[in-house]
Write an enzyme that holds these catalytic residues in place. Structure first.
Site, PDB file in Angstrom:
ATOM      1  CB  ILE A 171      -0.959  -0.011   1.205  1.00 53.41           C
ATOM      2  CG1 ILE A 171      -2.009  -1.115   1.040  1.00 53.41           C
ATOM      3  CG2 ILE A 171      -1.650   1.346   1.366  1.00 53.41           C
ATOM      4  CD1 ILE A 171      -2.921  -1.292   2.237  1.00 53.41           C
ATOM      5  CB  SER A 173      -6.186  -3.701   9.748  1.00 47.62           C
ATOM      6  OG  SER A 173      -6.684  -4.936   9.264  1.00 47.62           O
ATOM      7  CE1 TYR A 223      -1.482  -6.130  11.000  1.00 47.34           C
ATOM      8  CE2 TYR A 223      -3.619  -7.154  10.582  1.00 47.34           C
ATOM      9  CZ  TYR A 223      -2.641  -6.231  10.239  1.00 47.34           C
ATOM     10  OH  TYR A 223      -2.825  -5.415   9.147  1.00 47.34           O
ATOM     11  CE  LYS A 240      -2.161  -2.801  11.394  1.00 50.15           C
ATOM     12  NZ  LYS A 240      -1.431  -1.624  10.868  1.00 50.15           N
TER      13      LYS A 240
END
Length: 264
Positions: A15, A142, A155, A159
């Site tokens: 990204i 996310s 993760y 996030k």
């Protein structure tokens, strides 16, 4: 955008790289940061091919976990461009391992890179923006920052944390002329799963089926670019079933919890 300076971390791939190309086409001054200088130079060359003059690009290697270096790094950008108009905190690493198997060092790295690194660089840039009374801070969060998923406990925790931090920061600084955007990608075709951490901290090395079938990264960058131009506070980007989970979580959390059990 040609008068603006845009600083993108995690700009060496995925990204970050695609977003750099979007801003290059629009003539922005670009600061490209990541750990891999050779990959940053490759991205910079692509930006030149896209029409951005070479002197509009600063390749600035950076380890976001080296907090002590951030003040000097920010000064390097200011010395070159005079201002930071938009900081996109895009550096990050994912995870693919069950909690019961995961070493605590993996959780520590996820928090250091995905949370503390973003906070530290933002804090280093923030005084400059507050003194100017303008600026835009963004972070790549996310869908995992809103919905829990198996093999991503660390993760998801990271996030969720950055979503909370930047939402709270927005409440503090919007009245000072600053904008804060949280970018919420779903499954995007990048190497995020290949580069994810396994239970022992080694590279996972496999492409998830959901990632392989996700949104094209260039299309993703176009959506993010438009959202940042519009100063949107939250920018969801994706096209799969995971995006529906953002809404279902609000209406029927139990349904999302059950569906998450079937994920891999």
């Amino acid at each position: 955008m040609s008068a603006q300076t845009v600083w993108i971390t995690g700009a060496s791939s995925g990204i970050g790289e695609a977003l750099a190309l979007q801003y290059a086409k629009d003539g922005a001054g670009l600061v490209l940061s990541a750990r891999r200088e050779d990959e940053l130079k490759r991205v910079a060359a692509r930006c030149v091919e896209a029409g951005l003059p070479e002197d509009h690009i600063l390749v600035l290697p950076l380890d976001v976990t080296d907090w002590a270096s951030h003040a000097e790094t920010v000064q390097t950008v200011l010395d070159r461009f005079g201002a930071v108009d938009l900081l996109v905190n895009n550096a990050g690493v994912s995870q693919r391992s069950l909690c019961k198997d995961t070493d605590m060092s993996v959780y520590q790295k996820l928090m250091d890179v995905d949370v503390m690194g973003q906070i530290a660089l933002t804090k280093a840039v923030l005084p400059h923006m507050l003194n100017r009374g303008s600026g835009h801070l963004a972070v790549t969060a996310s869908v995992a920052g809103k919905v829990g998923a198996p093999q991503r406990t660390g993760y998801c925790a990271a996030k969720h944390a950055v979503m909370g931090f930047f939402d709270a920061l927005r409440a503090e600084v919007e009245g000072e002329g600053l904008h804060v955007s949280t970018i919420v990608p779903g499954f995007i075709r990048t190497d995020i799963s290949r580069n994810a951490l396994s239970a022992d901290g080694s590279q996972y090395g496999e492409l998830d089926d959901d990632i392989a079938g996700g949104m094209d990264v260039t299309e993703c960058a176009q959506v993010i670019f438009k959202g940042l131009q519009a100063k949107k506070r939250e920018i969801p980007v994706g096209k799969g079933k995971e995006m529906a989970a953002l809404w279902v979580k609000r209406l029927s959390p139990e349904l999302v919890f059950r569906l998450a059990r079937s994920m891999k």
